[in-house]
Design an enzyme around this catalytic site. Sequence first.
Site, PDB file in Angstrom:
ATOM      1  N   GLU A   1       0.837  -1.190   0.000  1.00  0.00           N
ATOM      2  CA  GLU A   1       0.000   0.000   0.000  1.00  0.00           C
ATOM      3  C   GLU A   1       0.876   1.246   0.000  1.00  0.00           C
ATOM      4  O   GLU A   1       1.791   1.373   0.800  1.00  0.00           O
ATOM      5  CB  GLU A   1      -0.867  -0.054   1.273  1.00  0.00           C
ATOM      6  CG  GLU A   1      -1.465   1.255   1.686  1.00  0.00           C
ATOM      7  CD  GLU A   1      -2.029   1.183   3.114  1.00  0.00           C
ATOM      8  OE1 GLU A   1      -1.845   0.162   3.817  1.00  0.00           O
ATOM      9  OE2 GLU A   1      -2.664   2.167   3.514  1.00  0.00           O
TER      10      GLU A   1
ATOM     11  N   ASP B   1      -0.538  -0.923   6.001  1.00  0.00           N
ATOM     12  CA  ASP B   1      -0.313  -0.286   7.297  1.00  0.00           C
ATOM     13  C   ASP B   1      -1.160  -0.944   8.372  1.00  0.00           C
ATOM     14  O   ASP B   1      -2.204  -1.514   8.082  1.00  0.00           O
ATOM     15  CB  ASP B   1      -0.698   1.201   7.226  1.00  0.00           C
ATOM     16  CG  ASP B   1       0.300   1.992   6.394  1.00  0.00           C
ATOM     17  OD1 ASP B   1       1.427   1.497   6.217  1.00  0.00           O
ATOM     18  OD2 ASP B   1      -0.064   3.088   5.929  1.00  0.00           O
TER      19      ASP B   1
ATOM     20  N   ASP C   1      -3.284   0.194  10.360  1.00  0.00           N
ATOM     21  CA  ASP C   1      -4.346   1.097  10.823  1.00  0.00           C
ATOM     22  C   ASP C   1      -5.641   0.768  10.089  1.00  0.00           C
ATOM     23  O   ASP C   1      -5.713  -0.207   9.360  1.00  0.00           O
ATOM     24  CB  ASP C   1      -3.935   2.565  10.606  1.00  0.00           C
ATOM     25  CG  ASP C   1      -3.678   2.865   9.133  1.00  0.00           C
ATOM     26  OD1 ASP C   1      -3.942   1.976   8.280  1.00  0.00           O
ATOM     27  OD2 ASP C   1      -3.217   3.971   8.822  1.00  0.00           O
TER      28      ASP C   1
ATOM     29  N   ASP D   1      -7.228   2.220   7.591  1.00  0.00           N
ATOM     30  CA  ASP D   1      -7.136   2.222   6.133  1.00  0.00           C
ATOM     31  C   ASP D   1      -6.435   0.973   5.628  1.00  0.00           C
ATOM     32  O   ASP D   1      -6.833   0.374   4.634  1.00  0.00           O
ATOM     33  CB  ASP D   1      -6.353   3.452   5.644  1.00  0.00           C
ATOM     34  CG  ASP D   1      -7.244   4.680   5.620  1.00  0.00           C
ATOM     35  OD1 ASP D   1      -8.476   4.498   5.711  1.00  0.00           O
ATOM     36  OD2 ASP D   1      -6.702   5.799   5.529  1.00  0.00           O
TER      37      ASP D   1
END
Length: 680
Positions: A470, A543, A545, A547
């Site tokens: 990503e 990541d 998180d 997202d």
Amino acid sequence: MEDEKKEETVQAEEKDDGIKTKSLEIGDEAANIKADEHYTAENIQVLEGLEAVRKRPGMYIGTTASPGLHHLVWEIVDNAIDEALAGFCSLINVTINKDGTVTVTDNGRGIPVDIVDKTGVSAVETVYTVLHAGGKFGEGGGYKVSGGLHGVGASVVNALSEWLEVKVHRDGGEYYLKFGRGGKPEGHLKKIGDADDTGTIVTFKPDDTIFTETTTFVYEIIRDRLRQMAYLNKGVKIVVQDLRVEPALKEEFCYEGGIKEYVQYLNKPKGPIMEDVIYCEGREEVEYVSGKTSIIYAEIAMQYNTSYNASIFSFCNNINTHEGGTHEEGFRLAINRVINDYARKSKFLKDDSENFTTDDIKEGLTAIISVKHPDPQYEGQTKTKLGNSEVRKIVSSIVGEHLMTFLLENPPVAKLILTKIASAAEARAAARKAQESVRRKNGLDITTLPGKLADCQSHDPKECELYIVEGNSAGGSAKNGRDRRTQAILPLRGKILNVEKVDQQRAFENAEIGNMIMAIGAGVDPEFDVSKIRYDKVVIMTDADVDGSHIRILLLTFFFRFMKSLITEGHVYIAQPPLYKVEYHQKPYYCYNDAQLEDLKKKLQLKAGYPFQRYKGLGEMDAEQLFETTMDPKARKMLRVTIKDAMLADQIFTNLMGDDVMPRKTFIHENAKFVKNLDL
Ligand code: 1YM
């Protein structure tokens, strides 16, 4: 073409195996699966002892982790379901008691209480102490169709319990027998009172010296399986309760429509395009070359929805046959034949146009195929593929007949269905053209690789890995830090398309999706060929998180719908970047979760307030750090993605990624407690 070939082999097989079949009417007395009421305990044959089960529990229940623990419940419930299928039981209760034990009751005839000749003890004691003892193994009478892992039954549950007690209400009396650890009977079956009803009540406590990982039953697991059991066995009422919580949980399942209602339930979030569910059932008596006969029952329910996926689920004796088999083959043959026949007869398909393919016909179709077979043969890697060849023809003829009748009797619905299939065929043709033109434009064949891909040097797929990363900055670090020989990097720009909401053609037009298909190099379903993949491992690196999790679920949705065997064959991984870094005496320490961080603080005797870095994204690591912590095969941690239950996975992807908001909310609500590292 593909299907014509299959049809030929099918016919050849049917000639070869020497099986004659005869259709029987539903409700036909001779065909009724009704066990002999005069069945007595003598029919039980003695096979093996319980010690073997305790020595190798895995052989009998698969695993001693949570799935094996729940398997104990399924085994006892199976006996109650068999009693319902035999026509003697209408109500089954499953209760998780306050002390964590489980009680299963039914209102059937009650396990026979008389003495079995061969064992010299009561049938109840025999059923619970002798491996494989059960009506199924007797010559006459008993008809057992529902079956656990190996149809191993009650004695296995007893062998793996700290204690188990059975109460039987039968012949006006209440009988009782308790077993201690490992299934040792404490005395013999005793009449302890009177009873004006009939039935069986079983309570057991799993042995914590066997189930060392957990002995805690999960309400949702039991509830979901029992709901499925209720759908698969129409008219049986199943009540499930959890008394461990305040207020107690209680749900009741009873579906007069059986799998017809199951299809409606599965299709609701997908948006059905028709009101009716096409439903058919049939019973056939089969005579084998040996002269033995058996009665096979099959029922099928199907309904189209607005989605672009096929959701076809099959069962044999209430067990999900994940790998399909002859019942699914029979179903596919029938829908292909009937839909094309009808489309030609009704002039929907012109004389000069090609037949619809089975894949066109399956698009947006939800179907349940359920067969009950007294002697099922299972094949395949996980032994969940039905092998009995006679079943193919039985299912195919039942579906063929009913589906044609339905289409002829409901022309407006038939038109809706054909229109849906025709647009699937068009979209597939357009997608094929789009793919071909991309190939031609590049002047190369399938081997064209996307420009953004930093490929690896090795051409041996077995040692190659593709990292789907990503964001461009993380992509940059990954490109610089990787082992160039075996690791390829494909950076993704932002979020990828949610394939759950678009058809194949639109999906192919999406650049990120096109890049992944080209990089992996093995096409897409239904033609996806896992033997052609260019990388043994496809690693999703996002990541840690919200997202990142979203992108991960979008990628998994894409693989699940377009390259399913990439997941089922174990090629999809999720990279685990560290969450924390602690610098101590100029040396970096990485922690992958909170527990590790706490352990490290203790180990290094760090004072409260000692600084540490919390990684928000992959981009915060430089190339070297990213390789060391997340990509180095010698040091990294990765999760391999598996599908335990394809049916559940289908529902979850529909609920999470589809249009309907309510099921998503319910799912998140029910599963929130399982989420450990949610970063909001
Ligand atoms: C809560 C669990 O085990 N119910 C149950 C089991 C049996 C019968 C009825 C039964 C079967 C038959 C005849 C037959 C079993 N009996 C045997 C065996 N519920 C639960 N309800 N009469 C009663 O199969 O013909 C095994 S299971 F072998 F003893 F007959």
